[in-house]
Design an enzyme around this catalytic site. Structure first.
Site, PDB file in Angstrom:
ATOM      1  N   SER A  33       0.865  -1.188   0.000  1.00  0.00           N
ATOM      2  CA  SER A  33       0.000   0.000   0.000  1.00  0.00           C
ATOM      3  C   SER A  33       0.897   1.231   0.000  1.00  0.00           C
ATOM      4  O   SER A  33       2.075   1.139   0.379  1.00  0.00           O
ATOM      5  CB  SER A  33      -0.856  -0.006   1.271  1.00  0.00           C
ATOM      6  OG  SER A  33      -1.504   1.227   1.450  1.00  0.00           O
TER       7      SER A  33
ATOM      8  N   TYR B  71      -2.425  -1.340  10.364  1.00  0.00           N
ATOM      9  CA  TYR B  71      -2.353  -1.443   8.904  1.00  0.00           C
ATOM     10  C   TYR B  71      -1.002  -0.920   8.392  1.00  0.00           C
ATOM     11  O   TYR B  71      -0.326  -1.581   7.591  1.00  0.00           O
ATOM     12  CB  TYR B  71      -3.515  -0.639   8.293  1.00  0.00           C
ATOM     13  CG  TYR B  71      -3.700  -0.784   6.810  1.00  0.00           C
ATOM     14  CD1 TYR B  71      -4.486  -1.813   6.284  1.00  0.00           C
ATOM     15  CD2 TYR B  71      -3.111   0.105   5.917  1.00  0.00           C
ATOM     16  CE1 TYR B  71      -4.678  -1.941   4.920  1.00  0.00           C
ATOM     17  CE2 TYR B  71      -3.291  -0.017   4.553  1.00  0.00           C
ATOM     18  CZ  TYR B  71      -4.088  -1.039   4.051  1.00  0.00           C
ATOM     19  OH  TYR B  71      -4.261  -1.156   2.695  1.00  0.00           O
TER      20      TYR B  71
HETATM   21  P1  NAD Z   1     -11.520  -5.931  -0.356  1.00  0.00           P
HETATM   22  O1  NAD Z   1     -12.157  -5.838   0.993  1.00  0.00           O
HETATM   23  O2  NAD Z   1     -12.350  -5.730  -1.570  1.00  0.00           O
HETATM   24  O3  NAD Z   1     -10.750  -7.308  -0.518  1.00  0.00           O
HETATM   25  C1  NAD Z   1     -10.067  -7.935   0.526  1.00  0.00           C
HETATM   26  C2  NAD Z   1     -10.032  -9.399   0.224  1.00  0.00           C
HETATM   27  O4  NAD Z   1      -9.397 -10.071   1.298  1.00  0.00           O
HETATM   28  C3  NAD Z   1     -11.439  -9.995   0.087  1.00  0.00           C
HETATM   29  O5  NAD Z   1     -11.448 -10.923  -0.965  1.00  0.00           O
HETATM   30  C4  NAD Z   1     -11.637 -10.681   1.428  1.00  0.00           C
HETATM   31  O6  NAD Z   1     -12.536 -11.766   1.341  1.00  0.00           O
HETATM   32  C5  NAD Z   1     -10.214 -11.138   1.688  1.00  0.00           C
HETATM   33  N1  NAD Z   1      -9.991 -11.476   3.087  1.00  0.00           N
HETATM   34  C6  NAD Z   1     -10.231 -10.733   4.195  1.00  0.00           C
HETATM   35  N2  NAD Z   1      -9.937 -11.457   5.300  1.00  0.00           N
HETATM   36  C7  NAD Z   1      -9.485 -12.655   4.873  1.00  0.00           C
HETATM   37  C8  NAD Z   1      -9.051 -13.832   5.534  1.00  0.00           C
HETATM   38  N3  NAD Z   1      -9.019 -13.913   6.873  1.00  0.00           N
HETATM   39  N4  NAD Z   1      -8.683 -14.895   4.785  1.00  0.00           N
HETATM   40  C9  NAD Z   1      -8.735 -14.842   3.433  1.00  0.00           C
HETATM   41  N5  NAD Z   1      -9.159 -13.761   2.758  1.00  0.00           N
HETATM   42  C10 NAD Z   1      -9.516 -12.687   3.465  1.00  0.00           C
HETATM   43  O7  NAD Z   1     -10.308  -4.908  -0.311  1.00  0.00           O
HETATM   44  P2  NAD Z   1      -9.280  -4.439  -1.431  1.00  0.00           P
HETATM   45  O8  NAD Z   1      -9.324  -2.955  -1.417  1.00  0.00           O
HETATM   46  O9  NAD Z   1      -9.449  -5.163  -2.694  1.00  0.00           O
HETATM   47  O10 NAD Z   1      -7.906  -4.856  -0.722  1.00  0.00           O
HETATM   48  C11 NAD Z   1      -7.032  -5.831  -1.252  1.00  0.00           C
HETATM   49  C12 NAD Z   1      -5.613  -5.539  -0.798  1.00  0.00           C
HETATM   50  O11 NAD Z   1      -5.192  -4.281  -1.336  1.00  0.00           O
HETATM   51  C13 NAD Z   1      -5.481  -5.415   0.735  1.00  0.00           C
HETATM   52  O12 NAD Z   1      -4.275  -6.010   1.155  1.00  0.00           O
HETATM   53  C14 NAD Z   1      -5.438  -3.927   0.945  1.00  0.00           C
HETATM   54  O13 NAD Z   1      -4.753  -3.579   2.110  1.00  0.00           O
HETATM   55  C15 NAD Z   1      -4.685  -3.471  -0.309  1.00  0.00           C
HETATM   56  N6  NAD Z   1      -4.882  -2.069  -0.629  1.00  0.00           N
HETATM   57  C16 NAD Z   1      -6.107  -1.580  -0.960  1.00  0.00           C
HETATM   58  C17 NAD Z   1      -6.237  -0.243  -1.261  1.00  0.00           C
HETATM   59  C18 NAD Z   1      -7.553   0.373  -1.668  1.00  0.00           C
HETATM   60  O14 NAD Z   1      -7.631   1.594  -1.786  1.00  0.00           O
HETATM   61  N7  NAD Z   1      -8.595  -0.387  -1.901  1.00  0.00           N
HETATM   62  C19 NAD Z   1      -5.126   0.603  -1.206  1.00  0.00           C
HETATM   63  C20 NAD Z   1      -3.897   0.070  -0.852  1.00  0.00           C
HETATM   64  C21 NAD Z   1      -3.777  -1.270  -0.573  1.00  0.00           C
END
Ligand code: NAD
Length: 257
Positions: A139, A152
């Site tokens: 991130s 986080y």
């Molecule tokens: P999201 O909530 O859409 O997806 C998260 C995924 O992780 C989902 O598929 C969920 O089912 C899964 N998950 C959660 N707990 C879990 C567990 N215990 N076991 C297995 N799977 C699990 O969120 P996203 O925005 O797509 O995030 C995905 C990654 O990207 C994360 O690591 C997040 O920190 C990172 N990220 C997101 C953003 C953003 O702006 N959306 C920015 C920077 C980093």
């Protein structure tokens, strides 16, 4: 570029960025394993939709990334793992002196330690296959901080550090390890933060998006899940064979500030 014949395992991929990456890797021919902690008809339907749309094999394998044994079992059940994408992640926003200890432990487990367990299980498989790519979805918070996101930010900085170690330990092998550092991407994880923030600041949705969420994203645009998938696909390509141990920011200029 083709990943035909390769298998990509993507943790936390029944939603958001992980699902976007699954589609982009399938588009370039990879067989894909998608994952989350649930085990529903919808989860298996997502896998079937990817297989049907891109003409590849796609399986859904249930495994809870908060549990180290289940992280390792995911790799074992996948059978092969040429590409490992550590993507599962959750968020909690609260000042550190009020931050619940159990939530801290859960975020460290899912956002950071899961990548240790899956990588430890996947590297011998990659070595046996003679090729591998590890891509950790960190991130902008793996490189910078914000208040109220202690667990986080800690986990994501940890993932960036682990990425460098894995790159050094595999440096003389045809295996690379890199981290992608997204800024804000409009996924369920971010969408959930909007209604509360609207209430808290008495703002419209547009005001929350521009003035709160995208305050530090100079482009004033969300990055997309397709752009995350495209960046991961590039890191899996031959052009990226000498890119290892580094971070690629996809953040509209956030880390240039
Ligand atoms: P999201 O909530 O859409 O997806 C998260 C995924 O992780 C989902 O598929 C969920 O089912 C899964 N998950 C959660 N707990 C879990 C567990 N215990 N076991 C297995 N799977 C699990 O969120 P996203 O925005 O797509 O995030 C995905 C990654 O990207 C994360 O690591 C997040 O920190 C990172 N990220 C997101 C953003 C953003 O702006 N959306 C920015 C920077 C980093």
């Amino acid at each position: 570029m083709s990943l035909s014949g390769k298998t990509a395992v993507i943790t936390g991929s029944n939603s958001g960025i992980g699902l976007g990456i699954a589609h982009e890797l399938a588009k370039v021919g990879a067989n894909v394993v998608i994952n989350s902690f649930s085990d529903t008809d919808e989860d298996h339907a997502l896998a079937k939709a990817i297989a049907d749309e891109h003409g590849v094999e796609c399986r859904y394998i249930q495994a809870d990334m908060s549990d180290g044994d289940q992280c390792r079992a995911l790799i074992e059940k996948a059978g092969s793992c040429d590409v490992l994408i550590n993507n599962a992640g959750i968020q909690h926003v609260e000042p550190i002196d009020k931050f619940p200890a159990a939530t801290w432990d859960r975020i460290i487990a899912i956002n950071m330690s899961s990548a240790y367990h899956t990588t430890a299980a996947a590297l011998p498989v990659m070595r046996a296959a003679g090729w591998g790519r590890v891509v950790n979805i960190a991130s902008a918070h793996g490189l910078t901080a914000s208040p109220f996101k202690s667990a986080y930010v800690t986990a994501k900085h940890g993932v960036v550090g682990m990425t460098k170690v894995v790159a050094l330990e595999t440096a003389e092998e045809p295996i690379t390890a890199n981290a992608v550092c997204p800024g804000y991407v409009l996924t369920p994880l971010v969408e959930k933060q909007i209604p509360d923030t609207m209430k808290e600041y008495n703002m419209t949705r547009d005001e929350v998006v521009r003035n709160v969420l995208l305050e530090r994203q100079p482009s004033k645009e969300f990055a997309t899940v397709e752009q995350m998938g495209g960046t991961v696909a590039f890191l899996c390509s031959d052009a990226a064979a000498q890119i290892t141990g580094t971070t690629i920011s996809v953040d509209g200029g956030w880390t240039a500030l």
